[in-house]
Enzyme design. Structure first.
Site, PDB file in Angstrom:
ATOM      1  N   HIS A   1       3.666  11.795 -15.617  1.00 34.17           N
ATOM      2  CA  HIS A   1       2.739  12.790 -15.053  1.00 34.17           C
ATOM      3  C   HIS A   1       1.771  13.184 -16.165  1.00 34.17           C
ATOM      4  CE1 HIS A   1       5.217  13.485 -11.396  1.00 34.17           C
ATOM      5  NE2 HIS A   1       6.208  13.133 -12.212  1.00 34.17           N
TER       6      HIS A   1
ATOM      7  N   HIS B   1      10.387   9.013  -4.423  1.00 37.34           N
ATOM      8  CA  HIS B   1      11.161  10.162  -4.926  1.00 37.34           C
ATOM      9  C   HIS B   1      12.094  10.508  -3.771  1.00 37.34           C
ATOM     10  CE1 HIS B   1      11.367  14.441  -6.665  1.00 37.34           C
ATOM     11  NE2 HIS B   1      11.922  14.546  -5.482  1.00 37.34           N
TER      12      HIS B   1
ATOM     13  N   ASN C   1       0.501  13.845  -8.442  1.00 40.52           N
ATOM     14  CA  ASN C   1       0.580  15.288  -8.145  1.00 40.52           C
ATOM     15  C   ASN C   1      -0.273  16.122  -9.106  1.00 40.52           C
ATOM     16  OD1 ASN C   1       2.410  14.791 -10.238  1.00 40.52           O
ATOM     17  ND2 ASN C   1       3.893  16.312  -9.547  1.00 40.52           N
TER      18      ASN C   1
ATOM     19  N   ASP D   1       9.704   9.673 -16.378  1.00 41.33           N
ATOM     20  CA  ASP D   1       9.335  10.867 -15.597  1.00 41.33           C
ATOM     21  C   ASP D   1       8.777  11.937 -16.539  1.00 41.33           C
ATOM     22  OD1 ASP D   1       8.804  12.432 -13.419  1.00 41.33           O
ATOM     23  OD2 ASP D   1      10.892  12.786 -12.856  1.00 41.33           O
TER      24      ASP D   1
HETATM   25  O1  DOR Z   1      11.213  17.205 -12.804  1.00 41.96           O
HETATM   26  C1  DOR Z   1      10.266  16.921 -12.118  1.00 41.96           C
HETATM   27  N1  DOR Z   1       9.004  17.134 -12.529  1.00 41.96           N
HETATM   28  N2  DOR Z   1      10.473  16.425 -10.897  1.00 41.96           N
HETATM   29  C2  DOR Z   1       9.497  16.243 -10.033  1.00 41.96           C
HETATM   30  O2  DOR Z   1       9.769  15.816  -8.943  1.00 41.96           O
HETATM   31  C3  DOR Z   1       8.116  16.588 -10.388  1.00 41.96           C
HETATM   32  C4  DOR Z   1       7.900  16.607 -11.821  1.00 41.96           C
HETATM   33  C5  DOR Z   1       6.661  17.329 -12.209  1.00 41.96           C
HETATM   34  O3  DOR Z   1       5.580  16.970 -11.704  1.00 41.96           O
HETATM   35  O4  DOR Z   1       6.738  18.238 -13.034  1.00 41.96           O
HETATM   36 ZN    ZN Z   2      10.135  12.614  -8.649  1.00 44.30          ZN
HETATM   37 ZN    ZN Z   3       7.972  12.366 -11.397  1.00 45.29          ZN
END
Ligand code: DOR
Ligand code: ZN
Ligand code: ZN
Length: 430
Positions: free
Chosen positions: A63, A179, A95, A307
């Site tokens: 991300h 997810h 996102n 992640d």
């Molecule tokens: O731990 C997470 N962080 N899980 C998610 O599904 C989203 C992600 C985030 O965008 O911070």
């Molecule tokens: Zn996720």
């Molecule tokens: Zn993620």
């Protein structure tokens, strides 16, 4: 662009079963030659004695928070963190704000990434705004440069939408990153549902939330067109591992990833009430950790991703209210090496396969290989260096690192992206 000639490194390339000391020449952004006695020409010579040279890592799950949440991270800093961890290609989840759900946002990311230290492949949203109502124009998004589709952060709301998405995956030949989570089971949960969550008096996220989600996607894949490409994100439960193993045994075309924290840590960490140990899915029980580890070792889990989910120190200050997520790109290789290679469970070549060659195959991209003609993305690693993770020294904007203060073995010393040195940690040794 200066040509680079690496000499005396142990060259490990799982994509061509290579593991020997030889030279590698990068020229014009590609691997030009690999072998012994390569003439130097006008290349800069780099003596890599004692180091391991491997294809650059490919992180399928990050991300970067750009556009919209650039107080947490942006494309430039996310890629700086990537290069410091040996990651030369990364998939950026949608996102953001706005969500990556239009060709314009895909273009914005690609444009901004042109000057960044890693190759960024945008993952576009499955539903507009990730709201679960209306599907995006996946065909247009793919043409704009989306490498895959996901509503990551949230599961795709309905089975009917996922069914349609898998049909489009087959038609457009793109992977779907799922997810897997049934929100009716996880709603309001902030950590694993366990004795500790009960003790803390907080709502837990049960294993079943992930297992039901994974089972749903597999059930849908069974009736999807043959060439649909389903990839399960961040597997954290024994149940998910078993479901994926069974699906593979039945010949379904499914791939999966986990992240270092799921095979290294357990929910015991949350006793500290430190929100840096909170992510979704959450750290699970020892039984789950063992199952995930076994899944990594037997190939049920194809890939180790991160992640990488940056959140600011201020956001992470309150254990109960903090958003989920941990950073990971600067520590993923060393943490995985320490847990898997140093302990004798995997060879370094097998680890590089899971962090480079295999992700390249899943994406179907040029990368994850040192074959002549391939993009010159490579790393030099000192397998013997032991270092302690100091979050003040990390290159991204956020500090929410599960490996803070951990002693890790193996260090990325140099990262080359498309033939250019983008990270160099060798100076200290001079
Ligand atoms: O731990 C997470 N962080 N899980 C998610 O599904 C989203 C992600 C985030 O965008 O911070
Ligand atoms: Zn996720
Ligand atoms: Zn993620």
């Amino acid at each position: 662009m200066t040509a680079l000639l690496f000499k005396n490194a142990r060259v490990i390339d799982p994509s061509q079963n290579l593991n020997r000391i030889c030279a590698v020449l990068c020229k014009d952004g590609v691997i030009a030659q690999i072998g012994e006695n390569i003439p130097r020409g006008n290349a800069v010579e780099i003596d890599a004695s004692g180091l391991t040279l491997a294809p650059g890592l490919i992180d399928l799950h990050t991300h970067l928070r750009d556009p919209g949440f650039t107080d947490k991270e942006d494309i430039e800093t996310g890629c700086a963190a990537a290069s410091a961890g040996g990651v030369t290609t990364l998939c950026a989840m949608p996102n953001t704000k706005p969500a990556c759900d239009t060709p314009e946002t895909v273009q914005y990311i690609l444009e901004k990434a042109k000057t960044a230290a890693a190759r960024v492949l945008p993952v576009a949203a499955i539903t507009k705004g990730l709201l679960g109502a209306e599907l995006t124009d996946m065909s247009a998004l793919k043409s704009a440069g989306a490498c895959a589709f996901s509503d990551d952060g949230v599961p795709v709301h309905t089975a009917a939408q996922m069914k349609q998405t898998l049909e489009l995956s087959a038609r457009l030949n793109v992977p779907i990153f799922a997810h897997t989570e049934d929100r009716s089971l996880s709603e309001g949960g902030i950590v694993n549902a366990c004795a500790i969550s009960a003790e803390l008096g907080v709502k837990g996220i049960p294993n079943a939330a992930e297992d039901v989600g994974t089972a749903r996607e597999i059930a849908l894949l069974m009736s999807a067109p043959q060439n649909a490409r389903l990839h399960i994100c961040h597997v954290s439960t024994a149940g998910s591992v078993a479901l994926i193993r069974d699906a593979k045994a039945r010949g379904l075309h499914i791939t999966a990833e986990t992240c270092p924290h799921y095979f290294i840590f357990t929910d015991g960490k949350i006793k500290t009430k430190d929100a840096d140990y909170r992510m979704n899915p959450p750290l699970r029980s020892e039984t789950d950790r063992q199952a995930v580890l076994q899944g990594v070792l037997d190939g049920t889990l194809d890939v180790i991703a991160t992640d990488h989910a940056p959140h600011t120190v201020a956001e992470k200050a309150d254990f109960y209210k903090a958003p989920n997520g941990v950073i990971g790109m600067e520590t993923s290789f060393a943490a995985s090496y320490t847990a898997l290679v140093q302990s004798g469970l995997l060879s370094v070549s097998e680890l590089i396969c899971k962090m480079s060659s295999r992700p390249a195959q899943i994406l179907g991209i040029d990368g994850g290989t040192l074959r002549v003609g391939a993009r010159a993305d490579l790393i030099l690693i000192d397998e013997n260096e032991v270092w302690t993770v100091d979050t003040e020294k990390l290159h991204g904007k956020s500090k929410n690192c599960v490996f803070k203060k951990c002693k890790l073995q193996s260090k990325v010393k140099l990262t080359v992206s498309a033939g250019e040195i983008v990270f160099d940690d060798r100076v200290k040794e001079k």
